[in-house]
Design a protein around this motif. Structure first.
Motif, short mmCIF file in Angstrom:
data_model
loop_
_atom_site.label_atom_id
_atom_site.label_comp_id
_atom_site.label_asym_id
_atom_site.label_seq_id
_atom_site.Cartn_x
_atom_site.Cartn_y
_atom_site.Cartn_z
N ARG A 1 0.83 -1.21 0.00
CA ARG A 1 0.00 0.00 0.00
C ARG A 1 0.87 1.26 0.00
O ARG A 1 0.46 2.29 -0.50
N SER A 2 2.08 1.17 0.60
CA SER A 2 3.00 2.31 0.58
C SER A 2 4.43 1.80 0.54
O SER A 2 4.72 0.68 0.99
N CYS A 3 5.32 2.62 0.01
CA CYS A 3 6.73 2.25 -0.09
C CYS A 3 7.57 3.47 0.26
O CYS A 3 7.42 4.53 -0.36
N THR B 1 0.57 1.73 -5.32
CA THR B 1 1.39 1.95 -4.13
C THR B 1 1.63 3.44 -3.93
O THR B 1 1.96 4.15 -4.88
N THR B 2 1.46 3.92 -2.70
CA THR B 2 1.72 5.32 -2.40
C THR B 2 3.20 5.53 -2.13
O THR B 2 3.76 4.94 -1.20
N PRO B 3 3.90 6.33 -2.93
CA PRO B 3 5.32 6.59 -2.67
C PRO B 3 5.50 7.50 -1.45
O PRO B 3 4.85 8.54 -1.35
N VAL B 4 6.36 7.09 -0.53
CA VAL B 4 6.68 7.90 0.64
C VAL B 4 8.15 8.29 0.50
O VAL B 4 9.05 7.68 1.07
N ILE B 5 8.37 9.31 -0.32
CA ILE B 5 9.72 9.71 -0.70
C ILE B 5 9.86 11.22 -0.53
O ILE B 5 9.07 11.98 -1.11
N PRO B 6 10.82 11.69 0.24
CA PRO B 6 11.00 13.14 0.38
C PRO B 6 11.44 13.77 -0.93
O PRO B 6 12.08 13.12 -1.76
N ASN B 7 11.07 15.01 -1.12
CA ASN B 7 11.40 15.71 -2.36
C ASN B 7 12.87 16.14 -2.36
O ASN B 7 13.38 16.64 -1.35
N ASN B 8 13.52 15.92 -3.49
CA ASN B 8 14.87 16.43 -3.66
C ASN B 8 14.83 17.96 -3.62
O ASN B 8 13.91 18.57 -4.19
N LEU C 1 9.88 6.67 -11.25
CA LEU C 1 9.64 5.70 -10.18
C LEU C 1 8.35 6.02 -9.43
O LEU C 1 7.56 5.12 -9.11
N ARG C 2 8.13 7.30 -9.14
CA ARG C 2 6.89 7.68 -8.45
C ARG C 2 5.67 7.24 -9.25
O ARG C 2 4.72 6.68 -8.70
N GLN C 3 5.70 7.50 -10.55
CA GLN C 3 4.54 7.16 -11.38
C GLN C 3 4.36 5.65 -11.48
O GLN C 3 3.23 5.14 -11.46
N TRP C 4 5.46 4.91 -11.54
CA TRP C 4 5.40 3.45 -11.60
C TRP C 4 4.73 2.90 -10.34
O TRP C 4 3.90 2.00 -10.41
N LEU C 5 5.09 3.46 -9.18
CA LEU C 5 4.49 3.02 -7.93
C LEU C 5 3.00 3.36 -7.88
O LEU C 5 2.17 2.53 -7.49
N ILE C 6 2.67 4.56 -8.29
CA ILE C 6 1.26 4.99 -8.27
C ILE C 6 0.42 4.12 -9.21
O ILE C 6 -0.68 3.68 -8.86
N ASP C 7 0.93 3.85 -10.41
CA ASP C 7 0.22 2.99 -11.36
C ASP C 7 0.02 1.59 -10.81
O ASP C 7 -0.95 0.90 -11.15
N ARG C 8 0.91 1.18 -9.94
CA ARG C 8 0.83 -0.15 -9.33
C ARG C 8 -0.12 -0.18 -8.14
O ARG C 8 -0.45 -1.25 -7.63
#
Length: 251
Positions: free
Chosen positions: A164-166, A186-193, A177-184
């Motif tokens: 459900r989240s990564c 999965t909610t990406p839990v990644i801080p912004n560069n 990568l964010r879009q790949w996770l969302i399409d799957r």
């Protein structure tokens, strides 16, 4: 000798069903004793020839290790056992590096084939891993030390069911990568560069769970032959990581 490692009954019962049987050649000696000896070497960091005699001849211990590594048996065993307890709630992904000892030099095919690279840390090998909500490894890849984290991310994530989240650190902050996770799903839990012009949503509270992957790497590196790479061959080092991951799952 003190501090010997022996597979527990639970660990042995999990492993024994997956061991190869009806193999040609002489009858194998006690599998439980030999595998315990292999884990002892990985955990203590000693040379194969220094493996305690209680496990049997060190040549038997090493030959079993090397022969089954060549067949990718240890990775296959890890993949079989990790599926015993799937969890689709939360995943965390990251990488860690291991310093390559001078004895790791000289493998056939050169540094690139043997997953030894040069980075600011010197000659290193990188372990990329994905863990579950209990801090257990779900997928592992071994690469050269200078390889970027993103290049291994999809390889790891594709090996397991979606969560459900990564969670991941900002090294994984990429639109693809964010879009790949969302399409799957999965909610990406990644801080912004800091260089990102259009920030993406970021759940700081969920990100606190990313420490699970760091704690998992600490447990992996309790095995001294993983914290420092002594193996010339990438396949043998990858097998060491897989076997340590099995012990983590069933300890």
């Amino acid at each position: 000798m003190a501090n010997e490692f022996w597979l527990s009954d639970a660990q042995w019962h999990a492993i024994v069903a997956h061991l190869p049987h009806n193999q040609p050649g002489a009858r194998r000696v006690d599998d439980r004793r030999v595998i315990s000896g292999i884990v002892h070497v990985l955990r203590s960091g000693c040379r194969w020839r220094d493996c305690p005699a209680v496990y049997g001849p060190y040549t038997t211990i090493y030959n079993r290790w090397n022969r089954w590594s060549r067949r990718r048996f240890w990775q296959g065993l890890f993949e079989a056992l990790r599926q015993a307890s799937p969890d689709d709630d939360f995943h965390a992904i990251d990488s860690t590096t291991a310093k390559a000892h001078r004895s790791a030099a000289g493998g056939k095919g050169g540094r690139k084939k043997q997953a030894i690279g040069r980075s600011r840390g010197g000659r290193t090998t990188k372990i990329h891993a994905l863990c579950d909500p209990l801090g257990r490894p779900l997928a592992i890849e071994v690469t050269q030390g200078q390889l970027g984290d993103l290049r291994a991310a999809l390889v790891l994530l594709a090996q397991v069911p979606r969560a459900r989240s990564c969670a991941a650190d900002c090294a994984y902050d990429a639109r693809g990568l964010r879009q790949w996770l969302i399409d799957r799903g999965t909610t990406p839990v990644i801080p912004n560069n800091p260089t990102r012009k259009q920030p993406s949503p970021f759940d700081r509270e969920a990100y606190k769970r990313r420490n699970l992957i760091e704690r998992m790497f600490c447990r992996l590196k309790d095995f001294r032959r993983i914290a420092t790479r002594y193996d010339k061959l990438a396949r043998n080092y990858a097998s060491a990581v897989a076997l340590a991951a099995i012990v983590i799952w069933w300890c």
